[in-house]
Design an enzyme around this catalytic site. Structure first.
Site, PDB file in Angstrom:
ATOM      1  N   ARG A  59      11.536   4.408 -22.108  1.00  0.00           N
ATOM      2  CA  ARG A  59      10.970   4.485 -23.440  1.00  0.00           C
ATOM      3  C   ARG A  59      11.022   3.085 -24.037  1.00  0.00           C
ATOM      4  O   ARG A  59      11.591   2.156 -23.570  1.00  0.00           O
ATOM      5  CB  ARG A  59      11.866   5.436 -24.225  1.00  0.00           C
ATOM      6  CG  ARG A  59      11.854   6.728 -23.829  1.00  0.00           C
ATOM      7  CD  ARG A  59      12.701   7.880 -24.766  1.00  0.00           C
ATOM      8  NE  ARG A  59      12.378   7.722 -26.161  1.00  0.00           N
ATOM      9  CZ  ARG A  59      13.180   7.572 -27.229  1.00  0.00           C
ATOM     10  NH1 ARG A  59      14.243   7.303 -27.030  1.00  0.00           N
ATOM     11  NH2 ARG A  59      12.473   7.382 -28.496  1.00  0.00           N
ATOM     12  N   LYS A 124      24.992   6.615 -19.959  1.00  0.00           N
ATOM     13  CA  LYS A 124      23.659   7.312 -19.878  1.00  0.00           C
ATOM     14  C   LYS A 124      23.602   8.260 -18.679  1.00  0.00           C
ATOM     15  O   LYS A 124      23.946   7.516 -17.539  1.00  0.00           O
ATOM     16  CB  LYS A 124      22.637   6.407 -20.075  1.00  0.00           C
ATOM     17  CG  LYS A 124      21.217   7.077 -19.973  1.00  0.00           C
ATOM     18  CD  LYS A 124      20.152   6.458 -21.025  1.00  0.00           C
ATOM     19  CE  LYS A 124      18.668   6.774 -20.719  1.00  0.00           C
ATOM     20  NZ  LYS A 124      17.961   6.023 -21.694  1.00  0.00           N
ATOM     21  N   ARG A 260      25.919  -2.907 -34.403  1.00  0.00           N
ATOM     22  CA  ARG A 260      26.162  -3.910 -33.349  1.00  0.00           C
ATOM     23  C   ARG A 260      25.582  -3.180 -32.135  1.00  0.00           C
ATOM     24  O   ARG A 260      24.973  -4.076 -31.521  1.00  0.00           O
ATOM     25  CB  ARG A 260      27.640  -3.983 -33.189  1.00  0.00           C
ATOM     26  CG  ARG A 260      27.870  -5.040 -32.603  1.00  0.00           C
ATOM     27  CD  ARG A 260      29.425  -5.154 -32.042  1.00  0.00           C
ATOM     28  NE  ARG A 260      29.832  -4.085 -31.438  1.00  0.00           N
ATOM     29  CZ  ARG A 260      31.129  -3.662 -30.884  1.00  0.00           C
ATOM     30  NH1 ARG A 260      31.823  -4.550 -31.065  1.00  0.00           N
ATOM     31  NH2 ARG A 260      31.310  -2.437 -30.169  1.00  0.00           N
TER      32      ARG A 260
END
Ligand code: BTN
Length: 268
Positions: A59, A124, A260
């Site tokens: 993406r 992930k 951050r």
């Protein structure tokens, strides 16, 4: 990957809804191959798989590391009736489909990160890239799915964010062929429901598994950032963000747990 094994793992009903299964040892991108099939006017729905991708796409213009055997790289080219589908909801429905299949295989809890990432803790596990091209009578959509399956430590170190692979969550994961067939089956089942009833029947499932529900987050929409508390998704799949000036519905962008984190990913 073995094409025959994929086909043998698909139900007869599902096979009838697919024009063809394509398995490549190496390809630039399974999503790109789906575009080529569209360009060549090949009819019907197609499942495209590869052992490795040389130009895997993520993406927001990122790349997707796709070493041979390290991941499941899959695209489903699917034709919808033009008025029955909205990309926003479909993107979340796809993530929920992958979530159902992987959760049934995992010893650890898998969470959803809006709009369509799967995480274990902050690592992930899977990403989804939906792409489309305006068609004529029907709307073809390319549903691209990448799942980390078995990543070597040196490959993990090259990826710009923490990742986890399925073989860390399950000591004897199904083959990638079986996994692809299960995912395809779950996605098509959920697509049917989504086309009949919209996103509303999926809303509770999403919110029950949302990694950042009730958390303070930053939404990066490319050229602007919003800070607020995530209240989960509405019945259309939009993210509800409680900001200092009231609730806002977000329909695009990326969610971060802090400024951050947003800076680190965008600087990578
Ligand atoms: C993301 O950025 O999280 C989305 C990653 C999507 C990767 C998959 S791998 C199969 C398909 N082909 C591509 O080039 N990308 C998607």
């Amino acid at each position: 990957m073995d094409k025959q094994l994929v086909e043998d793992s698909l139900s007869e009903q599902l096979r009838q809804r697919l024009q063809a299964v394509h398995v490549h040892a190496e390809i630039d991108s399974t999503n790109q191959e789906a575009f080529r099939l569209l360009e060549s006017k090949t009819a019907g729905n197609h499942l495209i798989l590869a052992d490795a991708q040389t130009a895997g796409r993520g993406r927001r213009g990122r790349s997707w590391q796709s070493p041979a055997g390290g991941g499941l790289y899959m695209s489903l080219l699917y034709h919808f009736s033009a008025d029955s589908v909205q990309l926003q909801g479909l993107s979340l429905v796809t993530a929920l489909s992958v979530h159902s299949v992987l959760s049934s295989l995992s010893s650890m809890e898998i969470k959803l990160k809006w709009p369509n990432d799967l995480l274990v803790g902050n690592k992930k596990l899977s990403g989804i890239l939906l792409e489309s091209r305006i068609g004529d009578a029907t709307l073809p959509i390319i549903i691209g799915i990448g799942i980390n399956y078995a990543l070597a430590e040196d490959v993990k170190a090259e990826i710009d964010r923490p990742v986890v692979a399925l073989d860390e969550l399950n000591q004897s994961p199904p083959s990638r062929e079986e996994l692809a067939a299960s995912l395809c089956s779950q996605i098509v089942k959920n697509i049917d429901r989504y086309c009949d009833s919209g996103f509303a029947p999926f809303q509770a499932h999403w919110n029950a598994n949302d990694r950042y529900l009730e958390a303070d987050v930053v939404i990066d929409s490319g050229n602007s950032r919003l800070i607020g508390k995530s209240l989960g998704v509405d019945a259309e799949g939009a993210l509800i963000l409680q900001t200092a000036t009231g609730e806002q519905l977000i329909s695009g962008g990326e969610i971060f747990p802090s400024l951050r984190d947003a800076n680190e990913v965008n600087d990578a």
